[in-house]
Design a protein around this motif. Structure first.
Motif, PDB file in Angstrom:
ATOM      1  N   ALA A  74       9.812   4.513 -30.442  1.00  0.00           N
ATOM      2  CA  ALA A  74      10.182   5.925 -30.461  1.00  0.00           C
ATOM      3  C   ALA A  74      11.162   6.185 -31.589  1.00  0.00           C
ATOM      4  CB  ALA A  74      10.804   6.345 -29.126  1.00  0.00           C
ATOM      5  N   ASP A  75      11.059   7.357 -32.195  1.00  0.00           N
ATOM      6  CA  ASP A  75      12.084   7.834 -33.128  1.00  0.00           C
ATOM      7  C   ASP A  75      12.310   9.312 -32.880  1.00  0.00           C
ATOM      8  OD1 ASP A  75      10.610   9.532 -35.327  1.00  0.00           O
ATOM      9  OD2 ASP A  75       9.367   7.759 -35.058  1.00  0.00           O
ATOM     10  N   TYR A  76      13.534   9.779 -33.152  1.00  0.00           N
ATOM     11  CA  TYR A  76      13.888  11.149 -32.791  1.00  0.00           C
ATOM     12  C   TYR A  76      15.173  11.580 -33.483  1.00  0.00           C
ATOM     13  CZ  TYR A  76      16.243   7.991 -29.613  1.00  0.00           C
ATOM     14  OH  TYR A  76      16.934   6.918 -29.090  1.00  0.00           O
ATOM     15  N   GLY A  77      15.373  12.883 -33.508  1.00  0.00           N
ATOM     16  CA  GLY A  77      16.601  13.422 -34.058  1.00  0.00           C
ATOM     17  C   GLY A  77      17.711  13.456 -33.026  1.00  0.00           C
ATOM     18  N   LEU A  78      18.940  13.478 -33.504  1.00  0.00           N
ATOM     19  CA  LEU A  78      20.129  13.552 -32.655  1.00  0.00           C
ATOM     20  C   LEU A  78      20.868  14.841 -33.014  1.00  0.00           C
ATOM     21  CD1 LEU A  78      21.267   9.837 -33.016  1.00  0.00           C
ATOM     22  CD2 LEU A  78      20.146  10.870 -31.039  1.00  0.00           C
ATOM     23  N   ALA A  79      20.704  15.853 -32.176  1.00  0.00           N
ATOM     24  CA  ALA A  79      21.179  17.195 -32.522  1.00  0.00           C
ATOM     25  C   ALA A  79      22.664  17.406 -32.276  1.00  0.00           C
ATOM     26  CB  ALA A  79      20.381  18.241 -31.749  1.00  0.00           C
TER      27      ALA A  79
END
Length: 664
Positions: A261-266
């Motif tokens: 998984a990869d994702y942004g950190l808002a």
């Protein structure tokens, strides 16, 4: 919880391991003559070639499904499908009535809380897949979203202290994921495609084939979501496969799971930022990812009145984060190995059945962290022995008692600590059917939790010292009334906790806060769970929890713990007629204290909120088409906020998706 808590992830590379594993499994299925079959039953191999359902969480062995764990909540695969749910975390929240709050990192893994343990709720419960613990010893949430939803047969939720069987962190209870097992001499599978708002795109495939004494299954899932909030875009890719050999009195198998998984950190918003635009990102360039791989070997064997079972599991996790906002980078490498052999003896004499279980749990866990601000390490070794005996009288009354002793070593060269210690757990349970439709039950015992490496690494104590084990004295009384079509369960519970492990914003030598052993606390409340079949086509269900989590001694005596809503209510209506079905749910969560409000002096509270979700589906031969909506009222709200009117992580807004499914 640490406010410096990191979310160690990285931008994942192309998962060649997934492609290779998929190719191998599908080639094996083709070479062995896979032929599809439409109707399947699952469970343990039986003499007639079918596989009967089993319940495993009550004693860590298969048991009679008509005599399940006391006051357990069971979520079936059919319920999951009819609600349009595509991950286990969401199923537990919506269908199991378990409270969850928006994750600050990761695609779909909301931190869960069974009994009012606030921001450490997911550290006070144990999550297992087919008996193998997946709860993290890191300060992160179990990766439930990595479990392929098509492989889940059911989910069993047992609330309340369960440390005798499952060890550290089981004060709030256990969540057991039971996966499907294929029917002998048959095969089946499914393909699912989804598309929706906010850039939702997902595909899943599952296939299984069984022979006389062997079976193999495989599942693959890939999902992309731009998500409602800026810089929360996520990608997930999961693969799992299981090979089993079985006969009437034994079963052996190997299971592999690969998750990427990869994702942004808002980042967290201030209240002013949330009110102005809840979709904005505080940190628009931060991102992370994880690679999480595990392999498990499992064995079950019967010798007359004796059953033996064991699981040997190894997990490796690489996690990275790049915090552009603070010019910080981080990588963690985790290795975890578990071995859990056990034996059961069952003696039946007339109307009495006695089940005696003895087992050993061995675990070794290592963490190495490389960060721009410095490197660190940690290790934990544990060995535990448990003994549990249950007597059943004429299938009408049950008495069970158990004890556990665990010895553990926690160490870190970088943090300069090393400690050997031991902790005990015990429990006593009883249930009795006063009349056929009314069963009363009671549970009491002692459970515990050990501090994680991150908690010990930032504890505010003198060099070389670590946090004490958290110990809880548990009590629960309740009753279940009704039948399968009309049932109500009511429970009163209390957990008196000593040395509760929690992030204290007022602690630490310099006033920056620290992980601490709190003054004595109490978590007490009531739980109601009911379902009613109104007509042949309509079923209504509801869960309600009222919990008071307070300090009982010390400077904050009588004050509420943070991030614990006092009341929660979930209701669902399901309609099914012919080839059509519909499912709708309403969830209400009461207001709660902000994460830093230990002194209860913040003038505001996190507001209460109500959400609505619904799904309509129609089946055409082997196809099913469905339309699903979540947060249909489009409400802007939040459940995760670590400071007074600040550090707010907004929940997702309205989302709609279309699903097409083909079964073969």
């Amino acid at each position: 919880m640490t406010q410096y808590q990191f979310h160690p992830r990285r931008k994942a590379g192309k998962p060649a391991a997934i492609r290779a594993a998929v190719s191998f499994t599908l080639s094996a299925l083709a070479a062995w003559g896979y032929t599809p079959a439409h109707a399947q039953t699952r469970g343990n191999a039986a003499a007639d070639g079918t596989l009967a359902p089993v319940v495993v969480s009550a004693s860590r062995f298969p048991n009679d499904p008509a005599f399940p764990p006391i006051a357990a909540t069971v979520i079936t695969a059919e319920q999951i499908r009819e609600a349009g749910i595509d991950n286990a975390n969401e199923a537990i929240r919506k269908l199991g009535g378990v409270y969850g709050r928006q994750s600050s990192a990761g695609p779909n893994d909301f931190p869960l809380d069974l009994r009012g343990f606030g921001t450490n709720g997911d550290l006070n419960m144990v999550v297992l897949v087919d008996g193998v613990r997946i709860s993290e010893n890191e300060l992160t949430t179990p990766l439930l979203s990595s479990i392929p939803i098509e492989t889940i047969e059911r989910i069993e939720i047992v609330r309340g202290g369960s440390s005798v069987l499952y060890g550290s962190g089981a004060t709030g209870g256990t969540i057991q994921i039971i996966t499907k097992r294929p029917q002998a001499n048959a095969g089946h599978g499914s393909v699912v495609a989804e598309v929706g708002t906010d850039g939702q795109r997902a595909g899943r495939a599952f296939v299984a084939r069984g022979w006389d004494n062997m079976s193999i299954d495989a599942s693959y899932a890939k999902a992309h979501n731009d998500n409602w909030r800026d810089n929360t875009k996520s990608n997930q890719e999961n693969f799992s496969t299981t090979v089993q050999w079985f006969a009437s009195d034994w079963r052996f198998g190997l299971r592999a799971n690969i998750a990427r998984a990869d994702y942004g950190l808002a980042g967290g918003l201030s209240l002013a930022q949330f009110n102005a635009n809840p979709r904005q990102a505080k940190t628009p360039l931060d991102y992370g990812s994880y690679d999480n791989d595990s392999i498990t070997a499992f064995l079950e064997r019967r010798f007359g009145a004796f059953d033996v079972a064991a699981e040997l599991s190894h997990r490796e996790k690489i996690a990275r984060a790049n915090y552009v906002s603070t010019a910080t980078t981080l990588q963690t490498n985790v290795r975890n190995t578990q071995f859990s052999p056990r034996i059961r003896h069952v003696l039946e004499a007339g109307r009495i059945k006695n089940e005696l279980i003895a087992g050993i749990d061995l675990a070794e866990w290592n963490l190495n962290t490389v960060a721009s601000y410095g490197n660190s390490d940690a290790a934990q070794r544990s060995k535990a022995f448990y003994l549990r005996d249950e007597i059943e009288f004429d299938k009408n009354a049950r008495i069970a008692a158990g004890v556990r002793r665990e010895i553990f070593t926690q160490s870190s060269a970088s943090s300069v600590y090393g400690m050997n210690s031991g902790v005990n757990a015990w429990d006593l349970q009883a249930s009795y059917a006063l009349v056929p439709s009314l069963r009363a039950f009671a549970k009491t015992g002692q459970s515990y939790r050990l501090a994680t490496a991150d908690e010990n690494g930032f504890n505010g104590l003198p060099t070389g010292q670590i946090l004490k084990p958290q110990v809880s004295h548990d009590l629960e009384i309740g009753a279940t009334w009704g039948s399968a079509d009309r049932q109500l369960t009511a429970k009163w519970f209390r957990h008196r906790v000593r040395d509760e492990i929690y992030y204290d914003p007022t602690g630490g030598a310099f006033g920056f806060g620290a992980n601490s052993n709190l003054d004595p606390t109490k978590h007490q409340g009531v739980e109601l769970e009911g379902k009613l079949r109104v007509t042949e086509a309509v079923t209504v269900s509801a869960t309600y929890q009222h919990v008071e989590a307070k300090f009982t001694e010390g400077v904050n005596a009588g004050k509420e713990l943070a991030l614990v809503p006092r009341n929660m209510l979930s209701t669902r209506v399901n309609w099914k007629s012919g080839n059509q079905s519909a499912d709708a749910g309403i969830r209400w969560v009461d207001s709660q204290r902000y994460g830093s409000d230990f002194s209860n002096t913040c003038a505001a509270r996190i507001p209460s909120y109500t959400t609505l979700d619904a799904r309509y589906a129609i089946r055409v031969n082997a196809w099913e088409f469905a339309l699903t909506g979540t947060n249909l009222a489009g409400r802007d709200y939040y459940s995760q906020a670590f400071s007074c009117q600040g550090s707010i992580y907004p929940e997702n807004g309205r989302a709609v998706k279309f699903t097409a499914r083909y079964d073969f």
